[in-house]
Design a protein around this motif. Sequence first.
Motif, PDB file in Angstrom:
ATOM      1  N   PRO A  98       0.818  -0.821  -0.065  1.00  0.00           N
ATOM      2  CA  PRO A  98      -0.475  -0.304   0.145  1.00  0.00           C
ATOM      3  C   PRO A  98       0.290   1.645   0.307  1.00  0.00           C
ATOM      4  O   PRO A  98       0.184   2.218  -0.879  1.00  0.00           O
ATOM      5  N   PHE A  99       2.536   1.618   0.555  1.00  0.00           N
ATOM      6  CA  PHE A  99       3.374   2.679   0.486  1.00  0.00           C
ATOM      7  C   PHE A  99       3.132   3.126  -0.660  1.00  0.00           C
ATOM      8  O   PHE A  99       3.350   3.641  -0.702  1.00  0.00           O
ATOM      9  N   PHE A 100       3.492   1.609  -1.162  1.00  0.00           N
ATOM     10  CA  PHE A 100       4.111   2.081  -3.041  1.00  0.00           C
ATOM     11  C   PHE A 100       2.711   2.339  -3.587  1.00  0.00           C
ATOM     12  O   PHE A 100       3.434   3.533  -4.665  1.00  0.00           O
ATOM     13  N   LYS A 101       1.808   1.371  -3.580  1.00  0.00           N
ATOM     14  CA  LYS A 101       0.705   2.094  -4.414  1.00  0.00           C
ATOM     15  C   LYS A 101       0.793   3.166  -4.230  1.00  0.00           C
ATOM     16  O   LYS A 101      -0.104   4.374  -4.914  1.00  0.00           O
ATOM     17  N   ASN A 102       0.926   4.411  -3.119  1.00  0.00           N
ATOM     18  CA  ASN A 102       0.146   5.203  -3.444  1.00  0.00           C
ATOM     19  C   ASN A 102       1.389   6.193  -2.553  1.00  0.00           C
ATOM     20  O   ASN A 102       1.122   7.775  -2.075  1.00  0.00           O
ATOM     21  N   ASN A 103       2.364   5.874  -3.433  1.00  0.00           N
ATOM     22  CA  ASN A 103       3.811   6.776  -3.766  1.00  0.00           C
ATOM     23  C   ASN A 103       4.424   7.260  -2.660  1.00  0.00           C
ATOM     24  O   ASN A 103       4.485   8.352  -2.551  1.00  0.00           O
ATOM     25  N   GLY A 104       3.904   6.471  -1.410  1.00  0.00           N
ATOM     26  CA  GLY A 104       4.165   6.610  -0.194  1.00  0.00           C
ATOM     27  C   GLY A 104       3.127   7.876   0.999  1.00  0.00           C
ATOM     28  O   GLY A 104       3.325   7.806   2.210  1.00  0.00           O
TER      29      GLY A 104
END
Length: 114
Positions: A98-104
């Motif tokens: 989820p972190f990478f999916k939402n650009n951090g």
Amino acid sequence: MYSTFLTNGKIKSKAEDNACTKLIETWSAEVAKGLAQIILLIDPKSVIIGGGISRQGPFLVNAIERHLNEYLPDDFLKAEIKVAQLFNDAALYGAVYPFFKNNGKNDNEEVTTC
């Protein structure tokens, strides 16, 4: 205790160590018993075995499938038994996805674009 059953991360029963072979056979029979219940109830297309044990690959799948046939009606095993491609790291990848999916950005933060 567990290190006596492992050689270079692989289970010794592959090398025909009797104590290890018995342990894996007992374990795979118990797993097959539980999987048979799931297969009978929901008839999944595939079953994925994860965690550290999944590094045993086809050796593990064969042991489980052999026992599954004891608990399922003849010609019933349609589900493909596979090992997870990420082995024991699946939870880690799932946690950071989820972190990478939402650009951090945190899911609760507003994402603005320019």
